[in-house]
Design an enzyme around this catalytic site. Structure first.
Site, PDB file in Angstrom:
ATOM      1  N   LYS A   1      -5.064 -10.087  -9.105  1.00 54.69           N
ATOM      2  CA  LYS A   1      -4.010 -10.257 -10.121  1.00 54.69           C
ATOM      3  C   LYS A   1      -2.871  -9.281  -9.865  1.00 54.69           C
ATOM      4  CE  LYS A   1      -4.624  -6.276 -12.575  1.00 54.69           C
ATOM      5  NZ  LYS A   1      -3.685  -5.182 -12.543  1.00 54.69           N
TER       6      LYS A   1
ATOM      7  N   PRO B   1      -6.829  -6.064  -1.407  1.00 53.81           N
ATOM      8  CA  PRO B   1      -6.746  -4.619  -1.141  1.00 53.81           C
ATOM      9  C   PRO B   1      -7.553  -3.827  -2.184  1.00 53.81           C
ATOM     10  CG  PRO B   1      -4.583  -5.626  -0.963  1.00 53.81           C
ATOM     11  CD  PRO B   1      -5.503  -6.679  -1.501  1.00 53.81           C
TER      12      PRO B   1
ATOM     13  N   ALA C   1      -8.607  -0.439  -4.435  1.00 58.08           N
ATOM     14  CA  ALA C   1      -7.919   0.644  -5.165  1.00 58.08           C
ATOM     15  C   ALA C   1      -6.413   0.451  -5.095  1.00 58.08           C
ATOM     16  CB  ALA C   1      -8.331   2.014  -4.622  1.00 58.08           C
ATOM     17  N   ALA C   2      -5.997  -0.748  -5.473  1.00 58.65           N
ATOM     18  CA  ALA C   2      -4.622  -1.186  -5.237  1.00 58.65           C
ATOM     19  C   ALA C   2      -3.871  -1.563  -6.499  1.00 58.65           C
ATOM     20  CB  ALA C   2      -4.649  -2.391  -4.298  1.00 58.65           C
ATOM     21  N   GLY C   3      -4.577  -1.641  -7.638  1.00 60.77           N
ATOM     22  CA  GLY C   3      -3.928  -2.141  -8.858  1.00 60.77           C
ATOM     23  C   GLY C   3      -3.936  -3.645  -8.928  1.00 60.77           C
ATOM     24  N   MET C   4      -4.864  -4.267  -8.175  1.00 61.65           N
ATOM     25  CA  MET C   4      -4.950  -5.736  -8.140  1.00 61.65           C
ATOM     26  C   MET C   4      -6.268  -6.241  -8.708  1.00 61.65           C
ATOM     27  SD  MET C   4      -3.061  -6.719  -4.628  1.00 61.65           S
ATOM     28  CE  MET C   4      -2.335  -8.171  -5.360  1.00 61.65           C
TER      29      MET C   4
ATOM     30  N   GLY D   1      -9.318  -5.993  -7.852  1.00 59.02           N
ATOM     31  CA  GLY D   1     -10.245  -6.620  -6.902  1.00 59.02           C
ATOM     32  C   GLY D   1     -11.707  -6.471  -7.306  1.00 59.02           C
ATOM     33  N   GLY D   2     -12.080  -5.294  -7.724  1.00 65.30           N
ATOM     34  CA  GLY D   2     -13.471  -5.073  -8.147  1.00 65.30           C
ATOM     35  C   GLY D   2     -13.803  -5.873  -9.395  1.00 65.30           C
TER      36      GLY D   2
ATOM     37  N   ASP E   1     -10.717  -5.153 -17.345  1.00 63.16           N
ATOM     38  CA  ASP E   1     -10.022  -6.307 -16.756  1.00 63.16           C
ATOM     39  C   ASP E   1     -10.949  -7.485 -16.492  1.00 63.16           C
ATOM     40  OD1 ASP E   1      -7.556  -5.080 -16.737  1.00 63.16           O
ATOM     41  OD2 ASP E   1      -7.634  -4.494 -14.620  1.00 63.16           O
TER      42      ASP E   1
HETATM   43  P1  ATP Z   1      -7.645  -2.207 -11.201  1.00 65.69           P
HETATM   44  O1  ATP Z   1      -6.402  -2.974 -10.900  1.00 65.69           O
HETATM   45  O2  ATP Z   1      -8.623  -2.952 -12.080  1.00 65.69           O
HETATM   46  O3  ATP Z   1      -7.429  -0.799 -11.585  1.00 65.69           O
HETATM   47  P2  ATP Z   1      -7.998  -1.540  -8.471  1.00 65.69           P
HETATM   48  O4  ATP Z   1      -7.413  -2.658  -7.647  1.00 65.69           O
HETATM   49  O5  ATP Z   1      -7.122  -0.366  -8.701  1.00 65.69           O
HETATM   50  O6  ATP Z   1      -8.468  -2.157  -9.829  1.00 65.69           O
HETATM   51  P3  ATP Z   1     -10.534  -1.840  -7.179  1.00 65.69           P
HETATM   52  O7  ATP Z   1     -10.158  -2.356  -5.836  1.00 65.69           O
HETATM   53  O8  ATP Z   1     -11.049  -2.818  -8.161  1.00 65.69           O
HETATM   54  O9  ATP Z   1      -9.304  -1.029  -7.820  1.00 65.69           O
HETATM   55  O10 ATP Z   1     -11.631  -0.700  -6.952  1.00 65.69           O
HETATM   56  C1  ATP Z   1     -11.531   0.598  -7.359  1.00 65.69           C
HETATM   57  C2  ATP Z   1     -12.801   1.334  -6.950  1.00 65.69           C
HETATM   58  O11 ATP Z   1     -13.967   0.596  -7.326  1.00 65.69           O
HETATM   59  C3  ATP Z   1     -12.882   1.560  -5.457  1.00 65.69           C
HETATM   60  O12 ATP Z   1     -12.873   2.935  -5.248  1.00 65.69           O
HETATM   61  C4  ATP Z   1     -14.182   0.952  -5.009  1.00 65.69           C
HETATM   62  O13 ATP Z   1     -14.955   1.809  -4.202  1.00 65.69           O
HETATM   63  C5  ATP Z   1     -14.936   0.614  -6.288  1.00 65.69           C
HETATM   64  N1  ATP Z   1     -15.571  -0.722  -6.205  1.00 65.69           N
HETATM   65  C6  ATP Z   1     -16.780  -1.027  -6.648  1.00 65.69           C
HETATM   66  N2  ATP Z   1     -17.059  -2.320  -6.435  1.00 65.69           N
HETATM   67  C7  ATP Z   1     -16.004  -2.862  -5.846  1.00 65.69           C
HETATM   68  C8  ATP Z   1     -15.700  -4.167  -5.363  1.00 65.69           C
HETATM   69  N3  ATP Z   1     -16.568  -5.166  -5.445  1.00 65.69           N
HETATM   70  N4  ATP Z   1     -14.487  -4.371  -4.835  1.00 65.69           N
HETATM   71  C9  ATP Z   1     -13.587  -3.356  -4.764  1.00 65.69           C
HETATM   72  N5  ATP Z   1     -13.832  -2.101  -5.174  1.00 65.69           N
HETATM   73  C10 ATP Z   1     -15.033  -1.848  -5.713  1.00 65.69           C
END
Ligand code: ATP
Length: 287
Positions: free
Chosen positions: A11, A95, A97-100, A102-103, A137
């Site tokens: 997202k 990506p 830890a990107a703000g998208m 993904g987790g 999220d």
């Molecule tokens: P948000 O936008 O919700 O803040 P984000 O894009 O900043 O999410 P994510 O990529 O979701 O961050 O992941 C942040 C942390 O969660 C990473 O440090 C990663 O090690 C951990 N993590 C645990 N499970 C997952 C997964 N399935 N995919 C990605 N990261 C994961």
């Protein structure tokens, strides 16, 4: 059903405001969520052996209880008393830890998959009740598309899809911790608040330019201050013809919105040459 394969979409935020920090430490937000065409692919299978077994194509991701997929499957097993185990294969494209989100998107896919594998027949609200315990999220990721997100992220109002547009999305080569950004945000000291209702109104009336002119994200006050590359990427995208450019979530991902696909493609090509260490995507909004 023995196996199920799902796509989990990333997202972006077409606006992000933080209203206040609650006493329990959570932040009350008001944001526009939008899924885009960048996705992970996940395959789930039931196993007789109990446990949760995760394999990923990314060495920097945990395969154990720290993975959000693991947490989601475990919640489902506990909540619905499921027997046996689940094997998961994750092909990561979003990506990290990107703000998208993904987790969170992967966790949502895990909830959908376990529901399907065990024939639970859960409704969206039941899945969201499990999801919110894993992350704020996750309830949104379970529905996808376009939505206004309020509360801590669990109060969701679906919106129509924005008008057709092309997106160039760039993730500079740094990982930003969402926790760090929120901890360094002083919600009570924010003087400029994004016009989230205005963005939602423009989406409802199909006004792409109006929407683009209102794009704003209060988390830029923290992330962009620490990492000048955010403003550099935004400027690059605007100079390349984007109607507007914004950081997504807590960053560092930045996206530009383009009316013309050709202009977006040119910007994408230029950016890939100018920022070789970035992850760069040419994509669009998805439902
Ligand atoms: P948000 O936008 O919700 O803040 P984000 O894009 O900043 O999410 P994510 O990529 O979701 O961050 O992941 C942040 C942390 O969660 C990473 O440090 C990663 O090690 C951990 N993590 C645990 N499970 C997952 C997964 N399935 N995919 C990605 N990261 C994961």
């Amino acid at each position: 059903m023995d196996t199920v394969t799902l796509q989990a979409n990333a997202k972006i935020n077409l606006g992000l405001d933080v209203l206040r920090r609650r006493l329990d430490g959570y932040h009350e937000v008001k944001m526009i969520m939008q899924t885009v065409g960048i996705s992970d692919r996940l395959t789930f299978a039931r196993t007789e052996e109990s446990g949760i077994f995760i394999r990923t194509d990314r060495e920097d991701l945990p395969g154990d209880e720290h993975n959000l997929i693991w947490k989601a499957v475990r919640r489902m097993q506990e909540t619905y008393g499921l027997c046996g185990g689940v094997r998961v294969r994750l092909e990561k494209k979003i990506p990290i830890a990107a703000g998208m989100a993904g987790g969170s998107a992967d966790a949502a896919a895990a909830i959908h998959a376990v529901d399907a594998l065990y024939g639970l027949g859960l409704g969206l609200e039941e899945k969201q009740a499990v999801g919110v315990k894993i992350g704020a999220d996750v309830p949104y990721c379970l529905m996808g598309g376009t939505a206004l997100s309020e509360g801590i992220g669990e109060v969701l109002t679906p919106l129509p899809a924005p008008p057709q547009a092309s997106l160039v999305i760039a993730k500079p080569p740094l990982d930003v911790s969402t926790k760090f950004v929120y901890e360094n945000l002083h919600a009570d000291r924010l003087t400029d608040h994004p016009d989230i209702d205005g963005v939602a109104a423009c989406i409802r009336s199909g006004d792409l330019r109006g929407m683009a002119s209102r794009l704003s994200n209060v988390l830029e006050t923290v992330t962009a201050k620490h990492y000048p590359v955010i403003e550099e990427r935004k400027a690059f995208l605007r100079e390349s013809g984007a109607l507007a450019a914004l950081m997504s979530g807590s960053g560092p991902t930045v996206f530009g919105i383009f009316e013309e696909e050709e202009t977006a493609r040119e910007a994408y090509d230029r950016l890939r040459k100018a920022a070789v260490l970035d992850q760069v995507f040419l994509t669009g909004f998805t439902a």
